[in-house]
Enzyme design. Structure first.
Site, PDB file in Angstrom:
ATOM      1  N   CYS A 127       0.944  -1.125  -0.122  1.00  0.00           N
ATOM      2  CA  CYS A 127       0.149  -0.046  -0.013  1.00  0.00           C
ATOM      3  C   CYS A 127       0.966   1.227   0.013  1.00  0.00           C
ATOM      4  CB  CYS A 127      -1.137  -0.155   1.280  1.00  0.00           C
ATOM      5  SG  CYS A 127      -0.286   0.173   2.837  1.00  0.00           S
TER       6      CYS A 127
ATOM      7  N   ASP B  73      -8.414   3.245   1.127  1.00  0.00           N
ATOM      8  CA  ASP B  73      -7.238   3.436   2.230  1.00  0.00           C
ATOM      9  C   ASP B  73      -8.075   4.120   3.479  1.00  0.00           C
ATOM     10  OD1 ASP B  73      -5.398   4.600   3.716  1.00  0.00           O
ATOM     11  OD2 ASP B  73      -4.436   5.509   2.308  1.00  0.00           O
TER      12      ASP B  73
ATOM     13  N   ASN C  52       2.606   1.542   4.280  1.00  0.00           N
ATOM     14  CA  ASN C  52       2.660   0.258   5.135  1.00  0.00           C
ATOM     15  C   ASN C  52       2.211   0.353   6.559  1.00  0.00           C
ATOM     16  OD1 ASN C  52       5.715  -1.634   5.465  1.00  0.00           O
ATOM     17  ND2 ASN C  52       3.642  -2.473   5.228  1.00  0.00           N
TER      18      ASN C  52
ATOM     19  N   CYS D  51      -1.427   0.666   7.319  1.00  0.00           N
ATOM     20  CA  CYS D  51      -2.601   0.135   7.396  1.00  0.00           C
ATOM     21  C   CYS D  51      -3.160  -0.976   6.615  1.00  0.00           C
ATOM     22  CB  CYS D  51      -3.627   1.527   6.886  1.00  0.00           C
ATOM     23  SG  CYS D  51      -3.630   2.986   7.831  1.00  0.00           S
ATOM     24  N   ARG D  52      -3.236  -0.674   5.386  1.00  0.00           N
ATOM     25  CA  ARG D  52      -3.908  -1.989   4.331  1.00  0.00           C
ATOM     26  C   ARG D  52      -2.903  -3.008   4.606  1.00  0.00           C
ATOM     27  NH1 ARG D  52      -5.575   1.567  -0.569  1.00  0.00           N
ATOM     28  NH2 ARG D  52      -3.691   2.591   0.384  1.00  0.00           N
ATOM     29  N   SER D  53      -1.724  -2.548   4.001  1.00  0.00           N
ATOM     30  CA  SER D  53      -0.867  -3.729   3.879  1.00  0.00           C
ATOM     31  C   SER D  53      -0.248  -4.719   4.938  1.00  0.00           C
ATOM     32  CB  SER D  53       0.609  -3.336   2.815  1.00  0.00           C
ATOM     33  OG  SER D  53       1.188  -2.439   3.657  1.00  0.00           O
TER      34      SER D  53
END
Length: 173
Positions: A21, A136, A24, A26-28
């Site tokens: 993402c 995001d 690095n 939140c999402r990943s």
């Protein structure tokens, strides 16, 4: 190796998965944690990690809301440390999954000539969701993190299923 220290069972050849993402945090890292758990539960062995395309959060732990969301689902991502996508990642990982189209474009633009890693969006593995991004949640609230988790979980579960069916050569484009 994941920061969990988990090495999972090999399929055909080395399966190594990288989630990407922007920062690095939140999402990943949520995708890394969710995939690691789903793969382990399925008996699929691989290397799993996450990175960002930007350098904003190198050396930082995930956002507190990402940690809380993952923990709510039984996964501890608090030990993750942010790092940026590097050239060596295109040789080390068999598959690189972006969480959105902007990062997908950034990953592809950085891919060295002759790279053999398969690059795609995470949701390309989910029938009917091809080409879709995981929004995001960083500027949102806890609900946005739960929505992102739900989409990530759907994606990683589809990935594990495809890897088990097709082996390491699974193509998600």
């Amino acid at each position: 190796m994941s920061y969990w220290g988990i090495m999972l069972k090999r399929v055909d050849t080395k399966l190594a998965v990288l989630f990407v993402c922007l920062g690095n945090i939140c999402r990943s890292p949520m995708a890394e944690g969710a995939f690691c758990k789903a793969a382990q539960d399925a008996g699929l062995e691989c290397e799993v990690e996450s990175v960002g395309t930007a350098s904003y959060h190198i050396g930082e732990t995930p956002d507190a809301r990402a940690i809380a969301t993952a923990k709510k689902h039984g996964i501890d991502i608090s030990g993750a440390v942010g790092r940026q996508l590097q050239g060596e990642d295109f040789r080390r990982y068999s598959h690189i999954f972006a969480l959105d189209t902007a990062n997908l474009a950034g990953i592809r633009s950085r891919a060295p000539r002759g790279a053999t890693t398969k690059i795609s969006l995470l949701l390309d593995a989910v029938p009917g969701c091809e080409g879709q991004a995981i929004k995001d949640p960083y500027y949102g609230d806890d609900t946005d993190f739960e929505i992102a988790w739900s989409e990530i979980e759907k994606g990683v579960n589809a990935l594990v299923e495809r890897f088990l069916e097709d082996g390491v050569q699974a193509d998600f484009r």
